[in-house]
Scaffold this active site. Structure first.
Site, PDB file in Angstrom:
ATOM      1  N   TYR A 215      -6.137  -5.040  -9.579  1.00 35.66           N
ATOM      2  CA  TYR A 215      -6.620  -6.388  -8.886  1.00 35.66           C
ATOM      3  C   TYR A 215      -7.376  -5.945  -7.869  1.00 35.66           C
ATOM      4  O   TYR A 215      -7.261  -4.990  -7.301  1.00 35.66           O
ATOM      5  CB  TYR A 215      -5.514  -7.289  -8.554  1.00 35.66           C
ATOM      6  CG  TYR A 215      -4.428  -6.898  -7.837  1.00 35.66           C
ATOM      7  CD1 TYR A 215      -4.303  -6.724  -6.368  1.00 35.66           C
ATOM      8  CD2 TYR A 215      -3.030  -6.582  -8.559  1.00 35.66           C
ATOM      9  CE1 TYR A 215      -3.136  -6.323  -5.882  1.00 35.66           C
ATOM     10  CE2 TYR A 215      -2.076  -6.470  -7.798  1.00 35.66           C
ATOM     11  CZ  TYR A 215      -2.118  -6.090  -6.610  1.00 35.66           C
ATOM     12  OH  TYR A 215      -0.989  -5.816  -5.943  1.00 35.66           O
ATOM     13  N   ASP A 296      15.208  -3.875   0.281  1.00 39.43           N
ATOM     14  CA  ASP A 296      15.277  -2.995  -0.501  1.00 39.43           C
ATOM     15  C   ASP A 296      17.028  -2.023  -0.035  1.00 39.43           C
ATOM     16  O   ASP A 296      17.497  -1.317  -1.115  1.00 39.43           O
ATOM     17  CB  ASP A 296      14.432  -1.674  -0.522  1.00 39.43           C
ATOM     18  CG  ASP A 296      13.173  -2.244  -1.416  1.00 39.43           C
ATOM     19  OD1 ASP A 296      13.330  -3.398  -2.093  1.00 39.43           O
ATOM     20  OD2 ASP A 296      12.510  -1.637  -1.675  1.00 39.43           O
TER      21      ASP A 296
HETATM   22  P1  FAD Z   1      10.795  -0.618   3.215  1.00 49.08           P
HETATM   23  O1  FAD Z   1       9.410  -1.304   3.152  1.00 49.08           O
HETATM   24  O2  FAD Z   1      11.002   0.340   2.481  1.00 49.08           O
HETATM   25  O3  FAD Z   1      10.879  -0.610   4.626  1.00 49.08           O
HETATM   26  C1  FAD Z   1      11.976   0.459   5.148  1.00 49.08           C
HETATM   27  C2  FAD Z   1      11.563   0.764   6.595  1.00 49.08           C
HETATM   28  O4  FAD Z   1      12.915   1.553   7.197  1.00 49.08           O
HETATM   29  C3  FAD Z   1      10.559   1.830   6.574  1.00 49.08           C
HETATM   30  O5  FAD Z   1       9.573   1.651   7.649  1.00 49.08           O
HETATM   31  C4  FAD Z   1      11.451   3.088   6.906  1.00 49.08           C
HETATM   32  O6  FAD Z   1      10.517   4.111   7.576  1.00 49.08           O
HETATM   33  C5  FAD Z   1      12.475   2.747   7.812  1.00 49.08           C
HETATM   34  N1  FAD Z   1      13.625   3.650   7.767  1.00 49.08           N
HETATM   35  C6  FAD Z   1      14.134   4.076   6.746  1.00 49.08           C
HETATM   36  N2  FAD Z   1      15.251   4.838   7.040  1.00 49.08           N
HETATM   37  C7  FAD Z   1      15.281   4.884   8.402  1.00 49.08           C
HETATM   38  C8  FAD Z   1      16.133   5.207   9.560  1.00 49.08           C
HETATM   39  N3  FAD Z   1      17.294   5.957   9.367  1.00 49.08           N
HETATM   40  N4  FAD Z   1      15.987   4.801  10.716  1.00 49.08           N
HETATM   41  C9  FAD Z   1      14.980   4.177  11.179  1.00 49.08           C
HETATM   42  N5  FAD Z   1      14.047   3.685  10.274  1.00 49.08           N
HETATM   43  C10 FAD Z   1      14.262   3.888   8.829  1.00 49.08           C
HETATM   44  N6  FAD Z   1       6.857  -6.193  -3.681  1.00 49.08           N
HETATM   45  C11 FAD Z   1       6.183  -7.364  -4.001  1.00 49.08           C
HETATM   46  O7  FAD Z   1       6.920  -8.303  -3.315  1.00 49.08           O
HETATM   47  N7  FAD Z   1       5.183  -7.551  -4.427  1.00 49.08           N
HETATM   48  C12 FAD Z   1       4.499  -6.254  -4.827  1.00 49.08           C
HETATM   49  O8  FAD Z   1       3.287  -6.556  -5.333  1.00 49.08           O
HETATM   50  C13 FAD Z   1       5.175  -5.051  -4.879  1.00 49.08           C
HETATM   51  N8  FAD Z   1       4.456  -3.823  -5.446  1.00 49.08           N
HETATM   52  C14 FAD Z   1       5.216  -2.751  -5.491  1.00 49.08           C
HETATM   53  C15 FAD Z   1       4.486  -1.591  -5.986  1.00 49.08           C
HETATM   54  C16 FAD Z   1       5.223  -0.430  -6.108  1.00 49.08           C
HETATM   55  C17 FAD Z   1       4.653   0.765  -6.670  1.00 49.08           C
HETATM   56  C18 FAD Z   1       6.407  -0.244  -5.206  1.00 49.08           C
HETATM   57  C19 FAD Z   1       7.109   0.999  -5.388  1.00 49.08           C
HETATM   58  C20 FAD Z   1       7.010  -1.447  -4.678  1.00 49.08           C
HETATM   59  C21 FAD Z   1       6.639  -2.637  -4.905  1.00 49.08           C
HETATM   60  N9  FAD Z   1       7.032  -3.607  -4.328  1.00 49.08           N
HETATM   61  C22 FAD Z   1       6.338  -4.981  -4.309  1.00 49.08           C
HETATM   62  C23 FAD Z   1       8.584  -3.809  -3.812  1.00 49.08           C
HETATM   63  C24 FAD Z   1       8.373  -3.655  -2.051  1.00 49.08           C
HETATM   64  O9  FAD Z   1       7.366  -2.706  -1.949  1.00 49.08           O
HETATM   65  C25 FAD Z   1       9.475  -3.352  -1.548  1.00 49.08           C
HETATM   66  O10 FAD Z   1      10.782  -4.016  -2.099  1.00 49.08           O
HETATM   67  C26 FAD Z   1       9.465  -3.595  -0.093  1.00 49.08           C
HETATM   68  O11 FAD Z   1       8.743  -2.822   0.598  1.00 49.08           O
HETATM   69  C27 FAD Z   1      10.883  -3.538   0.498  1.00 49.08           C
HETATM   70  O12 FAD Z   1      10.698  -4.069   1.990  1.00 49.08           O
HETATM   71  P2  FAD Z   1      12.049  -3.572   2.986  1.00 49.08           P
HETATM   72  O13 FAD Z   1      11.481  -3.785   4.199  1.00 49.08           O
HETATM   73  O14 FAD Z   1      13.346  -3.809   2.446  1.00 49.08           O
HETATM   74  O15 FAD Z   1      11.986  -1.968   2.893  1.00 49.08           O
END
Ligand code: FAD
Length: 389
Positions: A215, A296
């Site tokens: 897209y 996640d």
């Molecule tokens: P994350 O985005 O993983 O953020 C975690 C953060 O914690 C990171 O910045 C990391 O550096 C930090 N961190 C980790 N460990 C530590 C530590 N020990 N100390 C300090 N900081 C730390 N979702 C959608 O809703 N729509 C989509 O179109 C979509 N497309 C996707 C396509 C792909 C290929 C993939 C792999 C995923 C996709 N997702 C999509 C899913 C989405 O990317 C994740 O579910 C989302 O990023 C989760 O967000 P989060 O904040 O839980 O974790």
């Protein structure tokens, strides 16, 4: 507004962590975010923000900015990988908003992340803070970082992603499991497609054991995105990091039986990243004492329904509602708030995890009723305790 102020630490400045930080601050708490990265990067990736996610982004005041930069496709298509036959289609622009009360945008992931980050004062996001240990007692949580520094908090939200250290600390080592599949993904200028532009639809091309989604990621339609899913030998994980540059020849060869429109995009693509796709079984609990997981960190899922970040945003909204019910800062009130959060969020997140794993979301019209996903509003969902979930 809360009549007491909690000192809240958020681990991880991803989409979930940043949204939770804004929402918890908006109900009167002091919030600091700790992020292991030294700064935010701009990895070439698109993201779909479905109406349920937009309910949260709207509350954060981001809808006007999103309307200006994001792309709102007219239609989403499912197509057979070789013939291009359309197996399902559904209207997006106007129709989604009419049906679910919020729009469905697609955009560059870094643009979304940038808008979420802009909501925070410079000093509230602490970069270069990799959490290495966490201890808690009935009064506080102590956080230790790789640079030797220590922080104290009343409440910790662990939004540290699929490989969550906090998950391991709270519940014991249970590594995220490699699915045996990888995603190649990238964004690049639409002009590189020359005289054969991308179809304006959001299209998923379905092959027997692999697929590719494409897209535009800007309102101007000057940048495009694709993301694949295909089998990969687990040996790859030991050779490279879980996120690495992908080999374009390998990618083109893996999709050589796909429709010429797909092959054209892959031929014009200048560069690509390769991501391992990981899952975890649903957890029995998402919290322990003063620490709670989000996004996640507690419910990673394959990206096949585009709901991972959407679920993290839903978590952030519901968590802020539950924390707002606390009448004091004591452990009993916190336990009640976390119980409501888990009871409200776990059944839905587990259902989405399972449905994502099946990878047939919207493939055929007969399988597709997205109302339960797109029609969810985390601001209106009844708050339910674990024993009633
Ligand atoms: P994350 O985005 O993983 O953020 C975690 C953060 O914690 C990171 O910045 C990391 O550096 C930090 N961190 C980790 N460990 C530590 C530590 N020990 N100390 C300090 N900081 C730390 N979702 C959608 O809703 N729509 C989509 O179109 C979509 N497309 C996707 C396509 C792909 C290929 C993939 C792999 C995923 C996709 N997702 C999509 C899913 C989405 O990317 C994740 O579910 C989302 O990023 C989760 O967000 P989060 O904040 O839980 O974790």
């Amino acid at each position: 507004m809360a009549d007491h102020t909690l000192n809240i630490a958020i681990i991880g400045a991803g989409i979930g962590g940043l949204a939770a930080a804004s929402l918890l601050r908006s109900i009167g708490h002091q919030v600091r975010v700790f992020e292991q990265a030294g700064q935010f990067g701009r990895v070439g990736a698109g993201i779909q923000m479905t109406p349920n996610a937009m309910q949260v982004l709207r509350r954060l005041g981001l809808e006007p900015a999103l309307r200006a930069i994001a792309y709102e496709p007219e239609i989403a298509l499912s197509r057979e990988f070789d013939s291009g036959r359309i197996t399902n289609q559904f209207a997006i622009a106007a129709a989604m908003e009419h049906k679910y009360g919020a729009p469905f945008f697609v955009l560059h992931r870094a643009d979304l992340h940038g808008l979420l980050a802009a909501d925070h004062a410079q000093d509230s996001i602490n970069f270069g803070k990799k959490l290495v240990s966490l201890e808690q007692d009935s009064r506080e949580v102590r956080l230790r970082f790789a640079d030797g520094s220590v922080a104290h908090a009343d409440l910790v939200v662990a939004a540290d992603g699929v490989h969550s250290l906090v998950n391991t600390i709270l519940f014991g080592r249970q590594d995220a499991v490699f699915t045996g599949r990888v995603a190649y993904r990238t964004t690049f200028p639409a002009a590189l497609l020359g005289s054969r532009p991308l179809d304006p639809a959001r299209t998923k091309w379905w092959g027997p054991d692999r697929h590719i989604v494409m897209y535009y990621v800007t309102a101007k339609r000057d940048e495009i995105y694709f993301v694949t899913s295909q089998p990969e030998d687990a040996a790859w994980l030991t050779q490279e990091s879980w996120s690495a540059k992908g080999n374009l020849d390998e990618l083109r060869s893996a999709f050589s039986e796909f429709h010429p429109d797909v092959q054209h995009v892959l031929q014009c693509c200048p560069d690509v990243h390769k991501w391992g796709l990981f899952i975890r079984d649903p957890l029995a609990r998402w919290s322990n004492g003063r620490v709670v997981l989000l996004g996640d960190a507690c419910h990673p899922m394959p990206p096949y329904m585009a709901q991972g970040a959407a679920s993290a945003l839903e978590d952030a909204a519901v968590l802020s509602r539950c924390v707002a019910t606390m009448v004091d800062n004591g452990p009993a009130e916190m336990a009640k708030a976390f119980d409501l959060y888990e009871g409200t969020r776990k059944p839905r997140a587990s259902r989405i995890q399972a449905a994502s794993g099946a990878n047939n979301w919207m493939r055929h019209a007969s399988e597709a009723n997205p109302d339960w996903v797109y029609g969810y509003n985390p601001w209106k969902a009844p708050l339910v305790s674990m024993d009633r979930a």
